[in-house]
Write an enzyme that holds these catalytic residues in place. Structure first.
Site, PDB file in Angstrom:
ATOM      1  N   SER A   1      82.891 -31.076  26.091  1.00  0.00           N
ATOM      2  CA  SER A   1      83.123 -31.332  24.665  1.00  0.00           C
ATOM      3  C   SER A   1      84.501 -30.927  24.164  1.00  0.00           C
ATOM      4  CB  SER A   1      82.049 -30.641  23.826  1.00  0.00           C
ATOM      5  OG  SER A   1      80.822 -31.329  23.942  1.00  0.00           O
TER       6      SER A   1
ATOM      7  N   GLY B   1      83.143 -26.390  25.752  1.00  0.00           N
ATOM      8  CA  GLY B   1      82.535 -27.576  26.334  1.00  0.00           C
ATOM      9  C   GLY B   1      81.722 -27.244  27.561  1.00  0.00           C
TER      10      GLY B   1
ATOM     11  N   TYR C   1      75.280 -30.183  15.339  1.00  0.00           N
ATOM     12  CA  TYR C   1      76.130 -30.715  16.400  1.00  0.00           C
ATOM     13  C   TYR C   1      75.447 -31.899  17.068  1.00  0.00           C
ATOM     14  CZ  TYR C   1      79.543 -30.401  20.235  1.00  0.00           C
ATOM     15  OH  TYR C   1      80.544 -30.645  21.120  1.00  0.00           O
ATOM     16  N   SER C   2      76.140 -33.024  17.110  1.00  0.00           N
ATOM     17  CA  SER C   2      75.579 -34.229  17.703  1.00  0.00           C
ATOM     18  C   SER C   2      76.651 -35.009  18.443  1.00  0.00           C
ATOM     19  CB  SER C   2      74.954 -35.127  16.624  1.00  0.00           C
ATOM     20  OG  SER C   2      74.535 -36.366  17.179  1.00  0.00           O
ATOM     21  N   ASN C   3      76.462 -35.206  19.729  1.00  0.00           N
ATOM     22  CA  ASN C   3      77.409 -35.983  20.522  1.00  0.00           C
ATOM     23  C   ASN C   3      77.517 -37.421  20.044  1.00  0.00           C
ATOM     24  OD1 ASN C   3      78.391 -34.074  22.594  1.00  0.00           O
ATOM     25  ND2 ASN C   3      76.230 -33.967  23.158  1.00  0.00           N
TER      26      ASN C   3
END
Length: 354
Positions: A78, A310, A173-175
């Protein structure tokens, strides 16, 4: 972001005191990372402090005495997000998109019409995190390890579920947000988002060891191997994998040196115009710890730091710093033994900085 808050401590010592503090600083960092590689779940660690001092611990491969390479390449997970958010902010500075405009202005029908570009970059959109619905666990990961995913497939996993909350009302938090950001870059620039990152950031900063791998499963250059447990708990070498399930949310490969160069330029305002630089680190009541692609944390010492961490199978990364030039970049390869490095991070904070 507890990893950010803990590991950043080593960075902040770097410019404190006289020049003779450097050996003491390195020694303190070395002691902590040695403990992490012996009992904290890490196989190998490499760290870079203020672009100059480097320390490493552990080995590059299980069953080997080969040391972790200096400035080796690794999957940054990330930490891809700040690169992507920087390009979006550059486009905003050029008047090609508006941060408070709906995503649907450029990509009609992709996501809920109420979701804005700012909410995507700040994780306040409410989009379901698609990775929570993927088989990324030890039992399921082998089935998708080498699968190539399209961004549309990833986003479809997210949009097949209702929003987690009304856009702009919470932080989560969202990819999926950064898959949307990647697609926005492609729509506005008319080129793959990877190409935009390469032309706008990697080339100007001469980040020659940073790679957007696209469909490649390889980690180029000298590197430590990453491991992930199988269903029985046995560590498996997963260095080779398809990072396409991360795409613009987490596919990149880099080095501590390149990440140091990028973070230094970013925090110094060399990549963004002043208005967008201010937006980069602006938080809100809804999102007190996250700006637009950068986490913001206040340490117990009172120092405010900016950065990102990440994780991807086999690798963990940390990139943190302050606007006045103090930085730490760290890569950790996982030993897949279920260790708990949190205590080591806390001791790093207390012993090295505070």
């Amino acid at each position: 972001m507890k990893i950010v808050a803990a590991l950043t401590a080593a960075t902040l010592l770097a410019t404190a005191g006289v020049a003779s503090a450097a050996p003491a600083r390195q020694g303190a960092v070395q002691e902590i990372i040695d403990q992490l590689t012996t009992s904290g779940g890490a196989l190998g660690i490499q760290a870079r402090i203020n672009g100059r001092d480097t320390v490493r611990s552990g080995v590059a491969e299980l069953g080997s005495r080969k040391p972790v390479p200096h400035n080796g390449t690794f999957r940054i997970g990330s930490v891809t997000k700040p690169f992507v958010s920087t390009v979006v902010l550059q486009l905003a500075g050029e008047g090609k998109l508006g941060l408070d405009a709906p995503v649907s202005r450029h990509l009609p029908g992709l996501v809920d019409d109420r979701i804005t570009v700012r909410q995507v970059l700040q994780h306040t959109s409410g989009l379901h995190n698609y990775t929570d619905s993927m088989p990324l666990d030890p039992a399921g990961f082998p089935s998708i390890r080498f699968r190539t995913w399209t961004p549309q497939e990833l986003l479809a996993i997210s949009t097949s579920k209702p929003l987690d909350f009304e856009p702009g009302t919470r932080w989560s938090y969202s990819n999926a947000n950064y898959v949307v950001a990647g697609l926005l870059i492609e729509k506005v620039t008319g080129r793959p988002y990877q190409r935009a990152v390469e032309q706008r950031i990697l080339k100007p900063l001469r980040l020659k060891d940073t790679v957007l791998p696209r469909n490649s499963v390889e980690v180029p250059g000298p590197h430590a191997h990453g491991y992930f447990p199988d269903a029985s708990g046995k560590p498996v070498d997963v260095t080779r994998l398809s990072p396409s399930w991360g795409w613009a949310a987490g596919e990149m490969i880099s080095t501590t040196r390149d990440l140091d160069t990028f973070l230094t330029a970013l925090l110094a305002g060399k990549l963004l115009k002043p208005a967008q630089q201010e937006e980069l680190t602006k938080t809100s009541a809804v999102s007190p710890g996250y700006g637009l692609g950068l986490a913001v944390a206040s340490l117990s010492c009172g120092t405010k730091v900016y950065g990102h961490d990440g994780q991807i199978h086999g690798y963990g990364t940390m990139m943190v710093g302050t606007p006045d030039g103090e930085r730490l970049e760290l890569s950790l390869t996982e030993a897949a033994d279920g260790g708990t490095p949190g205590d080591g991070y806390r001791r790093l904070l207390d012993q090295v900085f505070c």
